[in-house]
Enzyme design. Structure first.
Site, mmCIF file in Angstrom:
data_model
loop_
_atom_site.group_PDB
_atom_site.id
_atom_site.type_symbol
_atom_site.label_atom_id
_atom_site.label_comp_id
_atom_site.label_asym_id
_atom_site.label_seq_id
_atom_site.Cartn_x
_atom_site.Cartn_y
_atom_site.Cartn_z
ATOM 1 N N LYS A 126 -38.796 -15.450 28.892
ATOM 2 C CA LYS A 126 -39.174 -14.431 27.619
ATOM 3 C C LYS A 126 -37.965 -14.586 26.794
ATOM 4 C CE LYS A 126 -42.206 -11.632 25.754
ATOM 5 N NZ LYS A 126 -43.416 -11.427 25.849
ATOM 6 N N ASP A 166 -45.037 -12.836 20.257
ATOM 7 C CA ASP A 166 -45.180 -11.635 20.907
ATOM 8 C C ASP A 166 -44.950 -10.580 19.619
ATOM 9 O OD1 ASP A 166 -44.733 -10.241 23.414
ATOM 10 O OD2 ASP A 166 -43.259 -9.017 22.326
HETATM 11 P P1 NDP Z 1 -47.684 -7.074 16.780
HETATM 12 O O1 NDP Z 1 -46.168 -7.280 16.332
HETATM 13 O O2 NDP Z 1 -48.746 -8.031 16.448
HETATM 14 O O3 NDP Z 1 -48.134 -5.579 16.741
HETATM 15 C C1 NDP Z 1 -47.489 -4.504 17.514
HETATM 16 C C2 NDP Z 1 -48.054 -3.312 17.216
HETATM 17 O O4 NDP Z 1 -47.490 -2.119 17.687
HETATM 18 C C3 NDP Z 1 -47.954 -2.935 15.593
HETATM 19 O O5 NDP Z 1 -48.944 -2.060 15.147
HETATM 20 C C4 NDP Z 1 -46.567 -2.258 15.647
HETATM 21 O O6 NDP Z 1 -46.408 -1.330 14.378
HETATM 22 C C5 NDP Z 1 -46.449 -1.402 16.824
HETATM 23 N N1 NDP Z 1 -45.540 -1.167 17.423
HETATM 24 C C6 NDP Z 1 -44.585 -2.139 17.754
HETATM 25 N N2 NDP Z 1 -43.368 -1.264 18.469
HETATM 26 C C7 NDP Z 1 -43.495 -0.049 18.355
HETATM 27 C C8 NDP Z 1 -42.992 1.043 18.603
HETATM 28 N N3 NDP Z 1 -41.437 0.892 19.139
HETATM 29 N N4 NDP Z 1 -43.369 2.227 18.267
HETATM 30 C C9 NDP Z 1 -44.585 2.167 17.969
HETATM 31 N N5 NDP Z 1 -45.449 1.398 17.481
HETATM 32 C C10 NDP Z 1 -44.909 0.016 17.879
HETATM 33 O O7 NDP Z 1 -47.431 -7.463 18.552
HETATM 34 P P2 NDP Z 1 -48.601 -7.597 19.530
HETATM 35 O O8 NDP Z 1 -49.862 -7.158 19.109
HETATM 36 O O9 NDP Z 1 -48.599 -9.384 19.827
HETATM 37 O O10 NDP Z 1 -48.070 -7.199 20.947
HETATM 38 C C11 NDP Z 1 -48.415 -5.870 21.416
HETATM 39 C C12 NDP Z 1 -48.151 -5.767 22.805
HETATM 40 O O11 NDP Z 1 -48.781 -6.583 23.547
HETATM 41 C C13 NDP Z 1 -46.424 -5.944 23.399
HETATM 42 O O12 NDP Z 1 -45.951 -5.185 24.099
HETATM 43 C C14 NDP Z 1 -46.479 -7.575 23.518
HETATM 44 O O13 NDP Z 1 -45.462 -7.728 24.481
HETATM 45 C C15 NDP Z 1 -47.707 -7.455 24.360
HETATM 46 N N6 NDP Z 1 -48.291 -8.775 24.504
HETATM 47 C C16 NDP Z 1 -48.639 -9.533 23.525
HETATM 48 C C17 NDP Z 1 -49.319 -10.923 23.734
HETATM 49 C C18 NDP Z 1 -49.532 -11.797 22.450
HETATM 50 O O14 NDP Z 1 -50.456 -12.589 22.910
HETATM 51 N N7 NDP Z 1 -49.283 -11.354 21.285
HETATM 52 C C19 NDP Z 1 -49.795 -11.270 24.800
HETATM 53 C C20 NDP Z 1 -49.368 -10.415 26.086
HETATM 54 C C21 NDP Z 1 -48.861 -9.094 25.814
HETATM 55 P P3 NDP Z 1 -45.587 -1.881 13.241
HETATM 56 O O15 NDP Z 1 -46.155 -2.946 12.453
HETATM 57 O O16 NDP Z 1 -45.244 -0.678 12.449
HETATM 58 O O17 NDP Z 1 -44.205 -2.247 13.908
#
Ligand code: NDP
Length: 444
Positions: A126, A166
């Protein structure tokens, strides 16, 4: 002291100030107790657990770049190559101000078992940076990504380490990093996944994590005499994972009624309009207040609150530790019967235990969200073959992988006397394959 307790204590002592890493090591090793006790002599002799919790390599580096005002900015870059026993390191790159060594280590450790569960030959890694793409211009994001990869490229390669997206790292960032890698190395290789379709990306990669979560949930529910059809679902987040989990839930007849970002959350009793959400988040890169402004049925609330809504199924898809004890109690009190972890480690340890005690079906993230990395591995296969598969082919394979993961961990939980404990089953099934490969490869 038991071997497991010794290792947990050692991790806490050797990695101070890294609570998320301690949390995941505790969660994984606690559930491996039976397996470790059965094989203690062999594991101790080869220091298997000591090697498992120590990353093979950690790279931490300076990322200097120049902003639109001509000022020099400096961020920190990380790549933790945790375990390559079953394949090249594979795992995403997170760009978020909260990124530090402990967060990347927790994510890298989880990734080892998740990648193993997919059944595909990929090791765990990672990376990321404390850079925040939010509010930056395209030029700033590009120069940051170029600077980041100018240092990191030395450690990457299609057979060495293949990062993906991510939080904060989507198709735009992957494109800029890929371009810089190619420019420095003159090599056109599948060194990153989540690439655009015109330069080696896979159809269905964008949808893979979200769709995979729902395929996993559907199989878990089916095996527990239930169905996602007709169920009300709360989902947090509004990024890549949340959007496609919402889309697949709707396609399978469920009704997602919430989403969130880091400022606030939406309750839409009519069901989330996923096309509107995509327009706001993927095209305009705007905030959720715009969703409420465009949709009369929706309420917007500042702060946190997604888990206060009465639903049948909860699917956290934002970030780690977003579902805490109070949230778990509220979900149970409201009659929620299943929690499916979409984001990595969204549920605190005590909330997880509470949900399991209350008999809630609990799907752990390392299994439920493995669809993203699985399709990343399929992207690697297509790059090696110099071929592109159809959406249907990739989606069909994804669906089969998610169903297989569920049965793999369900069987492992039964075999070790923990029937229905899917979190333990995922850890055991993921661990056994990695442990076997590590033991076979000698002390390396
Ligand atoms: P994105 O950046 O596309 O979206 C993240 C979302 O979560 C946004 O809506 C963001 O809001 C919100 N968010 C992030 N940090 C916080 C926080 N500290 N408090 C509240 N809201 C938060 O990321 P992904 O959708 O790609 O990833 C989401 C999760 O899934 C993570 O845990 C990631 O590790 C996991 N994941 C992702 C994969 C992938 O293929 N993308 C694969 C496997 C796991 P805002 O825009 O306001 O920051």
């Amino acid at each position: 002291m038991s071997y497991v307790d010794e290792i947990i204590a050692m991790v806490v002592e050797k990695n101070p100030g890294e609570p998320e890493f301690h949390q995941t090591v505790k969660e994984v090793l606690e559930s491996l107790r039976n397996v470790v006790e059965k094989n203690e002599e062999r594991y101790r002799k080869d220091a298997l657990l000591e090697r498992l919790v120590n990353p093979e390599r950690q790279v931490i580096f300076r990322v200097p770049w120049i902003d639109d005002q001509g000022r020099v900015q400096v961020n920190t870059g990380y790549r933790i190559q945790f375990n390559s026993a079953i394949g090249p390191y594979k795992g995403g790159i997170r760009f978020h101000p909260s990124v530090n060594t402990g967060i990347i280590k927790f994510l890298g450790f989880e990734q080892i078992f998740k990648n193993s569960l997919t059944g595909l030959p990929i090791g765990g890694g990672k990376g990321g940076s404390d850079f925040d793409p939010k509010g930056k211009s395209d030029r700033e994001v590009m120069v940051f990504c170029q600077s980041f990869i100018t240092e990191l490229y030395k450690y990457l390669g299609a057979n060495i380490d293949v990062p993906a997206g991510d939080i904060g790292t989507g198709a735009r960032e992957i494109g800029y990093m890929y371009g810089q890698f190619k420019r420095i190395t003159s090599s056109y290789e599948g060194v990153l996944t989540g690439k655009g379709l015109s330069y080696g990306g896979s159809l269905a990669r964008k949808e893979a994590t979200g769709y995979g979560i729902i395929y996993f949930a559907a199989e878990m529910l089916r095996c527990n005499n239930s169905d996602i059809k007709g169920k009300t679902v709360s989902i947090s987040g509004s990024g890549n994972v949340a959007i496609y989990a919402i889309e697949k839930t709707i396609q399978l007849g469920g009704k997602p009624v919430t989403c969130s970002d880091s400022n606030g959350w939406i309750y839409d009793p009519e069901g989330i309009d996923v096309e509107l959400l995509k327009e706001i988040k993927e095209v305009k890169r705007a905030r959720l207040t715009e969703y409420a402004a465009a949709r009369p049925s929706a309420e917007y609330h500042e702060g946190k609150g997604v888990w206060s809504v009465k639903v049948d199924i909860a699917i956290p898809c934002a970030t780690q530790n977003e579902l805490q004890m109070e949230d778990a109690k509220q979900l149970v009190a409201n009659g929620c019967f299943a929690v499916v972890e979409g984001s990595n480690m969204p549920t605190t340890l005590e909330a997880t235990e509470y949900l399991q005690e209350k008999g809630i079906l609990f799907a752990p993230s390392k299994a439920a969200n493995a669809g993203g990395v699985a399709v990343s591995a399929l992207e690697m296969s297509q790059n090696s073959e110099r071929l592109s598969w159809s959406f249907e082919e990739v989606d069909g394979r994804l669906q089969k992988i998610m169903v297989d993961i569920f049965h793999n961990l369900d069987d492992a939980a039964r075999e070790y006397g923990m029937e229905g404990n899917y979190a333990a089953g995922a850890n055991i099934a993921g661990f056994l394959k990695v442990a076997d490969a590590m033991l076979a490869q000698g002390i390396v």
